[in-house]
Design an enzyme around this catalytic site. Structure first.
Site, short mmCIF file in Angstrom:
data_model
loop_
_atom_site.label_atom_id
_atom_site.label_comp_id
_atom_site.label_asym_id
_atom_site.label_seq_id
_atom_site.Cartn_x
_atom_site.Cartn_y
_atom_site.Cartn_z
N ARG A 1 -16.93 8.12 50.53
CA ARG A 1 -17.37 7.08 49.61
C ARG A 1 -18.20 6.03 50.31
O ARG A 1 -17.97 5.76 51.50
CB ARG A 1 -16.14 6.31 49.12
CG ARG A 1 -15.67 6.72 47.82
CD ARG A 1 -14.40 6.02 47.41
NE ARG A 1 -13.98 6.78 46.26
CZ ARG A 1 -14.26 6.44 45.01
NH1 ARG A 1 -14.86 5.33 44.72
NH2 ARG A 1 -13.92 7.22 44.02
N GLU B 1 -17.79 8.92 34.57
CA GLU B 1 -16.99 8.74 33.37
C GLU B 1 -17.52 7.49 32.66
O GLU B 1 -17.66 6.44 33.29
CB GLU B 1 -15.51 8.54 33.76
CG GLU B 1 -14.62 8.43 32.56
CD GLU B 1 -13.14 8.26 32.91
OE1 GLU B 1 -12.78 8.29 34.11
OE2 GLU B 1 -12.35 8.10 31.96
N LYS C 1 -13.99 0.63 38.99
CA LYS C 1 -14.38 0.18 37.66
C LYS C 1 -13.25 -0.60 36.99
O LYS C 1 -13.49 -1.52 36.23
CB LYS C 1 -14.77 1.37 36.79
CG LYS C 1 -16.23 1.78 36.99
CD LYS C 1 -16.62 2.89 36.03
CE LYS C 1 -16.70 4.20 36.77
NZ LYS C 1 -16.53 5.38 35.98
P1 ATP Z 1 -14.34 4.17 39.99
O1 ATP Z 1 -13.05 4.24 40.73
O2 ATP Z 1 -15.23 3.07 40.43
O3 ATP Z 1 -14.16 4.23 38.52
P2 ATP Z 1 -14.92 6.88 39.90
O4 ATP Z 1 -15.06 7.81 41.03
O5 ATP Z 1 -13.72 6.99 39.05
O6 ATP Z 1 -15.12 5.45 40.44
P3 ATP Z 1 -16.78 8.12 38.23
O7 ATP Z 1 -17.49 7.58 37.06
O8 ATP Z 1 -15.78 9.17 38.02
O9 ATP Z 1 -16.16 6.89 38.96
O10 ATP Z 1 -17.81 8.56 39.36
C1 ATP Z 1 -18.95 9.33 39.17
C2 ATP Z 1 -19.37 9.88 40.49
O11 ATP Z 1 -19.66 8.83 41.40
C3 ATP Z 1 -18.29 10.72 41.12
O12 ATP Z 1 -18.86 11.91 41.61
C4 ATP Z 1 -17.76 9.86 42.22
O13 ATP Z 1 -17.25 10.61 43.27
C5 ATP Z 1 -18.98 9.05 42.62
N1 ATP Z 1 -18.61 7.78 43.23
C6 ATP Z 1 -17.82 6.83 42.70
N2 ATP Z 1 -17.66 5.81 43.56
C7 ATP Z 1 -18.36 6.13 44.67
C8 ATP Z 1 -18.59 5.50 45.93
N3 ATP Z 1 -18.05 4.31 46.21
N4 ATP Z 1 -19.39 6.13 46.82
C9 ATP Z 1 -19.94 7.32 46.53
N5 ATP Z 1 -19.76 7.97 45.38
C10 ATP Z 1 -18.99 7.39 44.45
MG MG Z 2 -12.99 7.85 37.51
#
Ligand code: ATP
Ligand code: MG
Length: 558
Positions: free
Chosen positions: A261, A36, A271
């Site tokens: 994760r 995102e 984020k």
């Molecule tokens: P955040 O909570 O940091 O915003 P998010 O999962 O909301 O993380 P996205 O931008 O939606 O962030 O993530 C893009 C991709 O990265 C998704 O497929 C998510 O599952 C993966 N991802 C995010 N954080 C991790 C992590 N700590 N380890 C592995 N994959 C991750």
């Molecule tokens: Mg997200």
């Protein structure tokens, strides 16, 4: 496409892919990385990037970069640009760049299809009412009074939602699934909400925006993704993912597979939290070298290939774990140890005068750029009558096991010769201002006396030739392993007040001052450093400490 070090040799996801290719279920592998654009990527995202790109490349498949841009309030084009930059820097190139917003019309049409089949309805309750009716894990939910609206009424209302006839929150579109499902995600989840805001790509065209679960699986299907890899928190969403795909006229039904994760201690990775650190000024920006963001790690001097190797070695599994920061630091150190040219720099300078060295003379000593890699060549290190050493490498009344410089004692100057301390000079208040030493000309490398052994070796820089540098010493951003562990306290309370120390008057030998931003060195006996992008003046370079040296070096020489 970079596949040198990115995929763990064997893991359960790879096994599924191998099985699907063998069985003919898929001819090729298509994955996606779906961030995102609401912030910068962090080291956890790098795990997902390495997995998605790595596994597709391994089997000759492809990977899309897809912006999951369904929430216009928080997203921006700047974040999208930064994300593309970070993915490329990590060593990967996407097959196609896509946006969930490319599919807004298709997503809408599929939603109409759900409505037509009685699989979705417009609910006119507010968010609070919907929430209280959801029930709990032990209590089934209650049906909305609007659940049995006719298809015609639903179609009519949904279209008016789209056309902007209603205010935010007046209606939502919900899937008509099962309010007493043990899986809360299936209790008539909201799939569209009204948001009368402009989108950074579609402008004012839409007054409604799809929810993540609706947009995600359908985007996967539109792109022909074969394996939709996501983190474990989506495991409970998989039945919904499948239900949506079963109830739309799409031939493609990707397989969602969840993995744990990547987590590290002594930092935070969401984020939202990272944004808070930036917006409240606790760090200098998203690329502050203390941040776990890709931009921060890059600026700190972490090499992309070391990050790939780190995630490869961490492996892929379904077991949640927290990796100690030291493991990441070790991966960085090992990589830099192999490749970093050696230079000498003094961070806390104390002047030493070599009283038997001829005045106004100097010489260039040849030193290896890397002790284990002769192919990296040599460098010329100037020496003259006055040199700087680390203040900590001299002690007037040292303990027994102190092998550096002491009154009357001898020490070898790295890459040069042996010196002996003969006098201590002080100012009026008794502070040591200079050390006077005699040097042994025959102990130079290459001469018969070179073999003469003394216990300690210290680094140094010629006063006349040294280049004055600023050095930024970074440490962990938090001073507890898990800043989020205590729910009653704000994670900001655990910020490490000593996470940045700036040294203004370090000195570095000339060969360490020729580089530009991103160049890296080992400062012998000190650690690994990279030139910061703030560094503009070659006569006053700015270095970031990437990581300190392994302790064994220190023990050996102190
Ligand atoms: P955040 O909570 O940091 O915003 P998010 O999962 O909301 O993380 P996205 O931008 O939606 O962030 O993530 C893009 C991709 O990265 C998704 O497929 C998510 O599952 C993966 N991802 C995010 N954080 C991790 C992590 N700590 N380890 C592995 N994959 C991750
Ligand atoms: Mg997200």
């Amino acid at each position: 496409m970079n596949n040198d070090q990115s995929t763990p040799a064997s893991n359960f996801i790879r096994n599924i892919v191998v099985r699907d290719i063998k069985s003919g279920a898929h001819k090729t592998v298509v994955t996606r990385f779906p961030p995102e654009p609401n912030g910068h990527l962090h080291i956890g995202h790098a795990k997902s990037i390495c997995l998605n790109f790595g596994i597709a490349a391994e089997f000759g498949g492809r990977t899309n970069l897809r912006f999951d841009d369904t929430n216009p309030l928080k997203e921006s084009e700047d974040f999208a640009q930064a994300i593309m930059n970070d993915v490329r820097w990590l060593g990967f190139e996407w097959s196609e760049l896509r946006h969930a917003s490319d599919y807004f019309q298709q997503l809408y049409d599929y939603a109409v299809h759900l409505v037509e089949n009685g699989n979705a309805y417009v609910d006119s309750q507010d968010a609070e009412e919907i929430r209280t009716q959801r029930g709990t894990l032990t209590k089934p939910g209650t049906n909305s009074p609007y659940r049995d609206r006719s298809v015609e009424e639903n179609l009519n209302l949904f279209e008016k939602m789209k056309l902007g006839h209603f205010a935010d929150g007046e209606h939502v579109l919900r899937a008509r699934n099962n309010m007493s499902s043990p899986n809360m995600n299936l209790r008539d989840p909201v799939i569209y909400r009204i948001r009368k805001v402009a989108h950074h790509r579609t402008g004012d065209h839409w007054n409604i925006y799809p929810m993540y679960d609706w947009a995600h699986g359908i985007s996967d299907a539109i792109e022909g993704i074969t394996h939709s890899l996501c983190t474990l928190e989506f495991e409970d969403h998989r039945p919904l993912y499948d239900w949506f795909l079963e109830n739309i006229p799409s031939a493609c039904h990707p397989q969602q597979i969840e993995f744990a994760r990547g987590n590290l201690d002594f930092t935070v990775m969401s984020k939202r939290k990272l944004r808070q650190l930036v917006e409240q000024g606790h760090v200098s920006g998203w690329d502050d070298p203390r941040m776990p963001t890709i931009a921060g790690l890059r600026r700190r001097g972490y090499p992309a290939r070391a990050i790939r190797k780190f995630w490869k070695e961490a492996g892929i599994s379904k077991a949640e774990s927290i990796i100690p920061m030291g493991v990441l630091e070790n991966a960085i150190r090992n990589d830099l140890n192999e490749r970093a040219p050696r230079v000498m720099a003094v961070l806390d300078p104390l002047k030493v005068v070599l009283i038997n060295y001829p005045e106004r003379e100097m010489e260039w000593l040849e030193a290896a750029a890397h002790p284990q890699h002769p192919d990296m060549g040599t460098r010329s290190v100037p020496i003259s009558r006055e040199i700087w050493i680390e203040r900590g490498d001299f002690m007037e009344n040292p303990p027994r096991k102190f092998f550096r410089l002491r009154p009357g004692g001898e020490v070898r100057l790295r890459n040069a010769f042996i010196i002996k301390c003969v006098d201590i000079i002080r100012d009026g208040e008794g502070n040591i201002t200079e050390i006077h030493c005699e040097y042994d000309p025959d102990s130079r490398s290459g001469l018969p006396g070179a073999a003469r052994k003394v216990k300690g070796t210290i680094h140094w820089v010629s006063v006349e030739h040294g280049v004055e540098a600023e050095v930024r010493l970074y440490d962990r951003l938090f001073n507890v392993a898990n800043p989020l562990a205590d729910k009653d306290r704000d994670f900001l309370e655990f910020l490490n007040p000593d996470s940045l120390k700036t040294v203004k008057n370090a000195v570095v030998e000339p060969s360490g001052s020729n580089g530009g931003p991103g160049d890296f060195y080992q400062f012998e006996r000190v650690g690994y450093f990279t030139v910061d992008e703030d560094s503009k003046d070659p006569q006053r370079p700015i270095f970031n400490r990437t990581v300190s040296l392994r302790d064994s070096w220190a023990k050996l020489n102190r």
